[in-house]
Design an enzyme around this catalytic site. Structure first.
Site, mmCIF file in Angstrom:
data_model
loop_
_atom_site.group_PDB
_atom_site.id
_atom_site.type_symbol
_atom_site.label_atom_id
_atom_site.label_comp_id
_atom_site.label_asym_id
_atom_site.label_seq_id
_atom_site.Cartn_x
_atom_site.Cartn_y
_atom_site.Cartn_z
ATOM 1 C CD GLU A 1 -4.789 -7.761 0.915
ATOM 2 O OE1 GLU A 1 -5.616 -7.106 1.589
ATOM 3 O OE2 GLU A 1 -3.565 -7.559 0.962
ATOM 4 C CD GLU B 1 -2.853 -1.360 2.308
ATOM 5 O OE1 GLU B 1 -2.682 -0.606 3.287
ATOM 6 O OE2 GLU B 1 -3.728 -2.251 2.286
#
Length: 577
Positions: A453, A348
């Site tokens: 995910e 991220e």
């Protein structure tokens, strides 16, 4: 828009509708264009689908169909190679050019345009203003002196008029637009794209022949083919709750071929106290996955979000932080290299920048270089959320993702990179056209892409939307694997569980089993007069059993992988009883 232009638009759309109505099967056979460009080009490409429902898509008819939006001034320009429209004298982000269209709520729209700005580089977004709100179709980091492709997609909540316009927060630049396209697809057409791609990319023809000991074909023999392992990597996150839990282990290992440890490999889990590392739990989890042939994604080496780092990290000096990070990278990657199938090196780093704020803008680039040196044989992934699931998130657009990738790749040692797309979807209907177009754009890099995910926020249609997302991901020709984010916990899962606490399927788990059955399962048939049985199967490992009307049964196994399209052939020998 002037009355004459409105009339021309209505006529254009009526003609298009008539063409669709009278073309019959040809209309439903319109293929999807997966191509995209990630280069800034001297000249734009022609509009996809001939512009679709856009009027004057190449601006060859002056400004016909186009009008100024907001307070912008609009100008038609002609270069040596193309015509385009310019929005200048902009004072607010939405000041640009516009076209009014009629959108339908049961259609899926794929959008593209080529954008240039007058100076520097800046993000430009395509937006549809509808009765129920603003729909962001996509964005691109546009530059001066060359054309960039903006590819996106949109659906609307209700049918009606919509104003397409472009916006940029940088009001000092002029926005140039050319080769605009908006192509509607029905739900049936969208599914046909998926089916077409699956048949081409995920399946292969198999020809099984039964012969006797003299080599003569055996007709009317029963052939049963069962998939033992799915070829496409499909899995789910797992956590330490699986250790010692036989019910969880059985449910999990009977379905999935890949996984990601939810938290157990993360720095905060391994070294919560500075200098004391504990790998006992991930070691035990790896032992379990190995015993069942389940591949593991290394997640994650570093996380840019400070709230998920060990607490002691934040107080380190710059030099101590640099040493701690280097030690962390070497520690986990040397321990598990050769035991994982890929690494999420920096997690991220589009939304967060803890390390880059402390160690400099090139920190990610250096981390990937060290990681690549330690484990040169495996793919080093970025891993980010909202790149495919949310068109409004300006931090994680495909264009921003590509900028970061280029920055990381600027180090010559970073040659084995991959694209990780977390895919945490909200509770509303997913914007499948945007999801597909975002993957198209990223796929133009030629790098491997995983949905890492996948989950859907709890809501009444959670299972329905999960199925749509999984089908979209599995059918995209450039997606290499999918992992769902549904590790089981007795207190509840992160956002989406697949089973209850007794490992009975929830509706989401039923979706998984439905797709696994569809992508594998068992087929049965009879050999023809020449002893052949032909079938198209998903890539994977198979066992085939043959039972002739006379003679002894026989069996064999084979692995079906992607090739140039040549059928796989297996010959089974039938012996006399």
């Amino acid at each position: 828009m002037k009355g004459g232009e409105k009339n021309k638009q209505v006529i254009h759309q009526l003609l298009l509708l008539s063409a669709l109505l009278f073309s019959g099967l040809e209309a439903s056979a319109l293929s999807y264009d997966y191509t995209a460009s990630v280069e800034c080009l001297e000249n734009p490409h022609k509009p996809q689908y001939g512009g679709g429902v856009i009027i004057n898509s190449e601006l060859n008819e002056g400004l016909e169909g186009w009008s100024a939006f907001g307070d912008a001034k609009m100008e038609h320009k002609i270069s040596a190679t193309n015509n385009f429209v310019v929005a200048h004298s902009r004072f607010q982000p939405f000041d640009s050019v516009s076209q009014t269209l009629h959108l339908e709520n049961d259609k899926l729209y794929t959008f593209s345009a080529w954008i240039q700005v007058s100076e520097g580089k800046t993000s430009v977004r395509a937006v549809f203003k509808t009765k129920s709100g603003y729909k962001h179709a996509g964005s691109v980091v546009a530059k001066a002196n060359c054309w960039s492709m903006l590819k996106g997609g949109v659906t609307v909540d209700e049918s009606g008029p919509a104003d397409l316009y472009f916006e940029s927060n940088n009001t000092s630049v002029d926005i140039w637009v050319d080769s605009i396209s908006l192509q509607p697809f029905t739900q049936e057409e969208w599914k046909s794209h998926q089916d077409e791609s699956v048949n081409k990319m995920r399946k292969r023809k198999v020809r099984i022949q039964a012969v006797d000991t003299f080599g003569k074909p055996v007709a009317n023999a029963t052939v049963s083919v069962s998939q033992k392992r799915l070829g496409f990597p499909f899995g789910c996150a797992v956590n330490q709750n699986i250790l010692g839990n036989t019910a969880y282990q059985n449910w999990f290992s009977s379905r999935f071929t890949v996984t990601t440890f939810e938290n157990e490999m993360k720095w905060a889990s391994i070294e919560s106290t500075r200098g004391i590392e504990d790998y006992s739990i991930p070691d035990a989890m790896l032992k379990f996955t190995k015993s069942h042939g389940i591949g593991v994604r290394g997640h994650n080496v570093l996380w840019e979000d400070p709230q998920y780092l060990p607490r002691w990290v934040d107080s380190l000096s710059t030099n101590d932080l640099k040493n701690a990070v280097t030690k962390r990278i070497y520690s986990i990657m040397r321990r598990y290299r050769g035991q994982v199938i890929g690494w999420d090196v920096v997690n991220e780093n589009l939304h967060f920048s803890f390390f880059e704020s402390k160690l400099g803008a090139r920190a990610s680039e250096l981390f990937y270089a060290v990681a690549q040196m330690i484990d040169p044989t495996h793919t080093m992934f970025m891993n980010e959320f909202n790149t495919v699931e949310e068109s409004r998130d300006s931090k994680a657009t495909p264009s921003k993702y590509l900028e970061k990738l280029r920055s990381i790749k600027s180090s010559r040692s970073n040659t084995n990179l991959g694209i990780g797309l977390e895919s945490h979807f909200g509770s509303g209907a997913p914007n499948l056209p945007y999801m597909r177009s975002a993957i198209d754009t990223l796929a133009a890099t030629g790098l491997p892409i995983w949905l890492t995910e996948v989950d859907v926020q709890s809501g009444g249609d959670q299972a329905k939307y999960l199925e749509q997302i999984l089908r979209e991901g599995h059918s995209h020709p450039k997606v290499n694997g999918i992992v769902m984010w549904s590790a089981w916990s007795p207190q509840g899962c992160y956002r989406m569980c697949l089973t209850d606490n007794n490992f009975r399927n929830l509706a989401t788990g039923d979706v998984v089993d439905k797709l696994l059955h569809e992508w594998g399962g068992r087929v049965e048939g009879k050999t023809d007069v020449n002893g052949f049985f032909e079938v198209s199967l998903f890539h994977g490992d198979y066992e085939v059993n043959l039972t002739p009307s006379t003679g002894l049964p026989s069996s064999s196994s084979f692995k079906l992988a992607s090739t140039d399209g040549e059928p796989h052939q297996t010959t089974l020998l039938v012996r006399n009883s």
